[in-house]
Design an enzyme around this catalytic site. Structure first.
Site, mmCIF file in Angstrom:
data_model
loop_
_atom_site.group_PDB
_atom_site.id
_atom_site.type_symbol
_atom_site.label_atom_id
_atom_site.label_comp_id
_atom_site.label_asym_id
_atom_site.label_seq_id
_atom_site.Cartn_x
_atom_site.Cartn_y
_atom_site.Cartn_z
ATOM 1 N N HIS A 60 9.790 5.888 -0.676
ATOM 2 C CA HIS A 60 8.569 5.153 -0.987
ATOM 3 C C HIS A 60 8.844 3.666 -1.195
ATOM 4 O O HIS A 60 8.021 2.823 -0.858
ATOM 5 C CB HIS A 60 7.919 5.752 -2.233
ATOM 6 C CG HIS A 60 6.513 5.318 -2.455
ATOM 7 N ND1 HIS A 60 5.471 5.708 -1.636
ATOM 8 C CD2 HIS A 60 5.952 4.507 -3.394
ATOM 9 C CE1 HIS A 60 4.345 5.178 -2.073
ATOM 10 N NE2 HIS A 60 4.605 4.438 -3.133
ATOM 11 N N HIS A 106 -2.136 6.702 -1.601
ATOM 12 C CA HIS A 106 -1.966 7.290 -2.925
ATOM 13 C C HIS A 106 -2.228 8.779 -2.813
ATOM 14 O O HIS A 106 -3.033 9.356 -3.539
ATOM 15 C CB HIS A 106 -2.887 6.618 -3.949
ATOM 16 C CG HIS A 106 -2.134 6.009 -5.098
ATOM 17 N ND1 HIS A 106 -2.525 6.121 -6.396
ATOM 18 C CD2 HIS A 106 -0.977 5.295 -5.119
ATOM 19 C CE1 HIS A 106 -1.652 5.501 -7.186
ATOM 20 N NE2 HIS A 106 -0.712 4.980 -6.423
#
Length: 743
Positions: A60, A106
């Site tokens: 990430h 998200h």
């Protein structure tokens, strides 16, 4: 000199315990990576240092697995002021102005805590925009959910929509558009992608660099808590239905605090931009990622005193302080001696503004706590996860697929049209997006429901068009062509408003990249997007990768979301989808052919998609879009609507919704072709007075279908069947069906 301690907190495992128990593996580090850290440091890392590396080397944060693919993106042209690598990308729009935009995902947080996950997705992307010195002007979303009738899906929809609305509405930034699709592939792993757009005076542009030894590191905004710890690592792993998911990794946002932080940051840059060296938000991996990345980009080091970090919980450890992803926090690097003036802006807004460290010239990243040195690692090593080369294998389904097309069953074309309009992916989402304030700031020209949103550039004749587009079914059938199609559809939505496409951002949502077939899908999708981006001159200036979107080893469809911005040099050129007057001539622009693999009608009738896709002539698709754009900017047309899911039949219905009109159309093809899907097709209405110049411009790209009528009936006569239906009947089907399915 402060002395290094190997075990800062007595209740934490010591370095030897970490090595023996392989605790680092639970945090996402491999044994090989851990060994590299040990070799580089010449000692065992302590608990805090191991946590720093686990976050910074997560996919990430580091993109260590996707970076070889991402580096192939074309990201430079005459407009690009800032490409990938900063908070957001920036394009020149003339008059010393620039547009700033980026998209983020998200997904994992929203699957676990839908409201907070979606809300903090909005929050984080807005910070990316104003950290560059820009004023956010719009938010868009791209949402993918599972079976709409499932209680689980309905819970996710309620939470995600409420989260986006609750945050965007409260902070005063309009949510102006987006996309919402439904497919079983997302049943356990929904996708929540958010895009933000801002405006910037070019001389106020700031980036995230920590230059100048002795310059101070200023922490501003909210206090630090224990929410979101290890959020970056959480987002870099797949779900397991047999385990409870980590809710503590989901951040909790406060839009009213964010508004204060946003306004104060923009004011500080406007008033003290010459002494503010760099600005960066605290997003994924919190304090460590923001500060370490700033130091590395400047080739500097940094020392932070963690005792100065404002805390809202007691007895927080260095590990927790560094990896917390508490929201509404920013880092500013300010020239030494000027920090008090900058701090005053934030304290006047009742925000924390505290010097927590300084820039050094030793290229080390050092943390002190309780008077002791608790971390000491090379900055460039911390920010440079080891390169990972992953294999690619073409999935068997692609090797075996043929372009032989699915043949839809259309015994009653009117009934098929109604069924298509009721499909969750096609049906109106107004019942959901009505929760979003799309008009705050009073600059929104085209609201949700059009092909693309359009927002006025205040004080000028300009406007910005913006859209998010996706069709994972095509990408599943052919990742390369699916990638091409995603960006072409974004572009056709932009040109349908009369704007010139100028650049894109992306969210690349895929499964586990360690699977060679998944990595193949990622690489091919990027290659398809990249080819079209160069042909249509829309550089990829920012983006996001979200991997590990799978549950129990089953991945979602490859889902590359493309967010695109277009420029109107004059608001007079803005064009909308609705028919404007009876007597206008209706044209099909582009090539209509029997193309049904991956289409909405195939999915509706079979419950799945199959087959290969026809190749796309990208140059021809671009030529068609260029003519559409010229027609709009020359004011030859009264309305333009792109033909997408559901094909011509659906598009012809949609241009009549919200009007008193109908249409009489003739299609020189079987009725089934009215439901086929192909890129760069449009339905256009033209006033009789402009018919000759429009046809001269379009040449053989335009086919006359008929005209708009005063009688509110859609009549479409094909070679083998006729659709003859009241517009009100199909409009009610379109407007009410999704809401009914959600009950």
């Amino acid at each position: 000199m402060v002395e290094m301690v190997s075990n800062p907190m007595a209740n934490e495992p010591n370095p030897t315990d970490i090595q023996t128990t392989k605790l680092y593996e639970a945090w996402g580090l491999t044994e090989h990576e851990y060994d590299l850290i040990v070799d580089e440091l010449g000692r065992l890392p302590n608990y805090t240092e191991t946590g720093l590396f686990s976050a910074m080397w997560s996919e990430h944060c580091s993109y260590k697995k996707s970076k070889p693919v991402l580096r192939t993106f074309w990201s430079k042209n005459e407009r690009v002021l800032q490409g990938p690598g900063e908070g957001a990308g920036i394009l020149d729009i003339g008059d010393n102005q620039a547009v700033v935009f980026k998209a983020e995902s998200h997904n994992h947080p929203s699957a676990v805590e839908p409201y907070e996950g979606a809300a903090t997705g909005v929050e984080g992307i807005l910070r990316d925009i104003f950290s560059m010195g820009a004023q956010p002007i719009a938010v868009l979303d791209s949402l993918q959910f599972g079976d709409v009738t499932s209680k689980q899906t309905q819970r996710l929809i309620d939470g995600v929509v409420a989260g986006i609305a609750g945050y965007g509405n409260a902070i005063g930034i309009p949510t102006v558009g987006g996309a919402m699709n439904f497919d079983a592939t997302y049943q356990h792993n929904p996708l929540v992608n958010v895009m933000a757009v801002g405006l910037l005076d070019q001389d106020l542009l700031h980036v995230g660099k920590a230059e100048g030894a002795g310059n101070v590191v200023l922490y501003v905004g909210a206090t630090t808590g224990r929410d979101g710890i290890q959020g970056a690592t959480f987002a870099s792993a797949e779900f397991d239905s047999s385990e409870d998911q980590n809710r503590s990794a989901v951040q909790v946002g406060d839009p009213f605090m964010e508004k204060l932080v946003m306004d104060a940051t923009i004011q500080a840059i406007q008033e003290y931009g010459d002494v503010i060296v760099g600005v960066q938000d605290m997003g994924a991996a919190g304090l460590v990622s923001s500060t370490a990345e700033m130091a590395d980009k400047a080739g500097m080091g940094m020392i932070l005193d963690l005792d100065q970090v404002p805390q809202r919980e007691e007895n927080m450890t260095p590990y927790e302080l560094m990896l917390s992803e508490s929201q509404e926090r920013m880092i500013l690097v300010v020239k030494k001696g000027h920090e008090d003036a900058v701090k005053q802006i934030f304290t006047d807004a009742d925000l924390n503004a505290i010097v927590i460290g300084e820039v050094t010239d030793n290229k080390q990243y050092q943390l002190t706590f309780d008077g002791a040195l608790v971390a000491d690692v090379p900055v460039d090593f911390l920010t440079s996860a080891p390169k990972v080369e992953l294999p690619q294998t073409e999935p068997a389904r692609l090797v075996e697929a043929t372009t032989a097309q699915y043949q839809p069953e259309v015994t009653d074309a009117t009934a098929v049209l109604k069924q298509l309009l009721a499909q969750p992916t096609i049906a109106s989402k107004a019942a959901l997006y009505r929760h979003f304030d799309c008009s705050v700031r009073a600059d929104t020209v085209i609201k949700p429901g059009g092909d693309a949103a359009v927002v006025r550039v205040r004080g000028t004749e300009k406007a910005l068009a913006m859209t998010t587009d996706i069709n994972s079914r095509y990408t599943y059938l052919n990742p390369y062509i699916g990638g091409q199609w995603a960006i072409l559809e974004a572009a056709q939505n932009i040109v349908a408003t009369g704007a010139e496409p100028i650049g894109i951002t992306d969210c690349l949502n895929f499964g586990n990249p360690d699977d060679p077939e998944i990595y193949y899908e990622l690489a091919q999708s990027v290659a398809g997007i990249n080819e079209v981006a160069q042909v249509i001159n829309t550089p990829v200036i920012s983006g996001n990768v979200s991997l590990y979107n799978e549950t129990d080893g089953t991945a979602i469809y490859p889902t590359p979301m493309v967010g695109m911005v277009g420029l109107h040099t004059s608001t007079d050129d803005i064009t909308t989808i609705q028919a404007k007057q009876a007597g206008d001539v209706v044209y099909l622009v582009g090539e209509l052919k029997a193309q049904f693999n991956g289409s909405e009608i195939q999915h509706m009738q079979t419950g799945s998609v199959s087959g290969d896709l026809f190749s796309i002539n990208v140059d021809h698709a671009q030529a068609v879009q260029a003519k559409i754009l010229e027609a709009a900017q020359s004011h030859y047309v009264n309305s333009i609507h792109d033909i997408a899911e559901g094909g011509l039949g659906v598009a012809a219905s949609e241009i009549l919704f919200g009007t008193p009109f109908g249409a009489e159309l003739t299609l020189a093809a079987p009725i089934g072709n009215a439901f086929s899907e192909a890129p760069s097709m449009f339905i256009v209405t033209v006033a009789p007075a402009e018919q000759a110049v429009f046809e001269a411009l379009m040449g053989d790209e335009a086919t006359k279908l008929g005209e708009i009528t005063e009688n509110p009936t859609l009549k479409l006569v094909a070679q083998d069947q006729t659709i003859n239906v009241s517009v009100s009947d199909v409009e009610s089907m379109y407007k009410d069906s999704l809401w009914q399915q959600l009950q």
